[in-house]
Design a protein around this motif. Structure first.
Motif, PDB file in Angstrom:
ATOM      1  N   PHE A  78      -7.416   9.349 -67.982  1.00  0.00           N
ATOM      2  CA  PHE A  78      -6.442   8.707 -67.095  1.00  0.00           C
ATOM      3  C   PHE A  78      -5.043   9.119 -67.517  1.00  0.00           C
ATOM      4  O   PHE A  78      -4.574   8.729 -68.574  1.00  0.00           O
ATOM      5  N   LYS A 113      -9.416   5.797 -67.086  1.00  0.00           N
ATOM      6  CA  LYS A 113      -9.678   5.293 -65.745  1.00  0.00           C
ATOM      7  C   LYS A 113     -11.142   4.896 -65.632  1.00  0.00           C
ATOM      8  O   LYS A 113     -12.031   5.620 -66.086  1.00  0.00           O
ATOM      9  N   LEU A 126      -7.668   0.102 -59.044  1.00  0.00           N
ATOM     10  CA  LEU A 126      -7.576   1.032 -60.156  1.00  0.00           C
ATOM     11  C   LEU A 126      -7.451   0.255 -61.450  1.00  0.00           C
ATOM     12  O   LEU A 126      -6.712  -0.712 -61.552  1.00  0.00           O
TER      13      LEU A 126
END
Length: 258
Positions: free
Chosen positions: A167, A175, A249
């Motif tokens: 990420f 992520k 997210l």
């Protein structure tokens, strides 16, 4: 950073030693970190001691069921900040109520990072350092939800697993690709081989994000108003309501426990 400490467990795992009135986090079965103290302590007292040592206790509000008020105050003192559920629901309503309390009565800004953690954890000082680091890294990220993932030590059916990907080329922030909830031992072994982390139930969000979610679902954001409608809120966990079945997210701050 503000911390919401969840203490609303029903005590079923240690029944009949624990129950609704005396959940496992209140039973004095933990050893103390001080070798000069021979008496045992509860999970609640142990976690609170760690929060004090790490200068985090002043940032904490504890959310619990109303029937737990007396035992919490007997173990931590009458001045401990409490947000009490009028009826038992689950972690999404409890966290929402605590967030509305911070918004209404503590004048916490919408951009303040809120970290949520359970009270029944047994972790070393590195865990509390990771909580501080999660708040710092999450503050500069664009994620809606951040979590702490724990490096698994063995396959277990008792944990949820987080599969991640790099990420923003960050050293520790990842992520989330997907979640797998409490798989079989065989599947857990496969997930670990893929680099999956245990979901240890510690996560972060900005206060304004959660208040916005409440408004979008037509729930009040003022504490007293939400309190009067609390019994109407769905009995669902924060994880399922917000991120496991959602599309937000997330960032994961990885914590290794030796």
């Amino acid at each position: 950073m503000k911390i919401i400490l969840l203490s609303g467990g029903s005590g079923k795992r240690l029944w009949p030693l624990s129950n609704d009135y005396r959940s496992k986090q209140f039973i004095k079965v933990m050893g103390t970190d001080n070798p000069m103290h021979e008496c045992q302590t509860s999970m609640l007292q142990r976690v609170w001691a760690h929060l004090n040592v790490n200068d985090l206790a002043d940032s904490v509000v504890i959310t619990a069921s109303g029937i737990q008020q007396e035992v919490i105050q007997s173990q931590l003192g009458d001045e401990v900040p409490l947000v009490l559920e009028p009826v038992k629901r689950d972690t999404f309503p409890a966290i929402s109520l605590a967030s509305s309390f911070l918004h209404t009565h503590k004048n916490v800004r919408d951009d303040e990072v809120i970290v949520v953690m359970p009270v029944d954890v047994d972790a070393d000082e590195g865990f509390y350092a990771s909580i501080k680091q999660l708040a710092i890294e999450f503050e500069v990220s664009k994620a809606n939800i951040g979590l702490i993932g724990l490096n698994p030590t063995h396959p277990s059916e008792k944990f949820g697993y987080i599969l991640t990907e790099p990420f923003q080329k960050h050293a520790t922030l990842l992520k989330v690709d997907r979640f797998v909830e409490k798989p079989s031992n065989v599947e857990a072994s496969n997930l670990i081989s893929l680099g999956a982390l245990w979901n240890c139930g510690v996560f972060a969000f900005r206060l304004g994000y959660l208040l916005g979610r409440l408004e979008a679902e037509n729930w009040p954001t003022q504490y007293e108003d939400l309190l009067t409608k609390y019994h109407l809120m769905p009995a669902i966990s924060f994880a399922y309501q917000i991120y496991i079945i959602g599309t937000d997210l997330l960032g994961v701050n990885e914590y290794s426990r030796d």
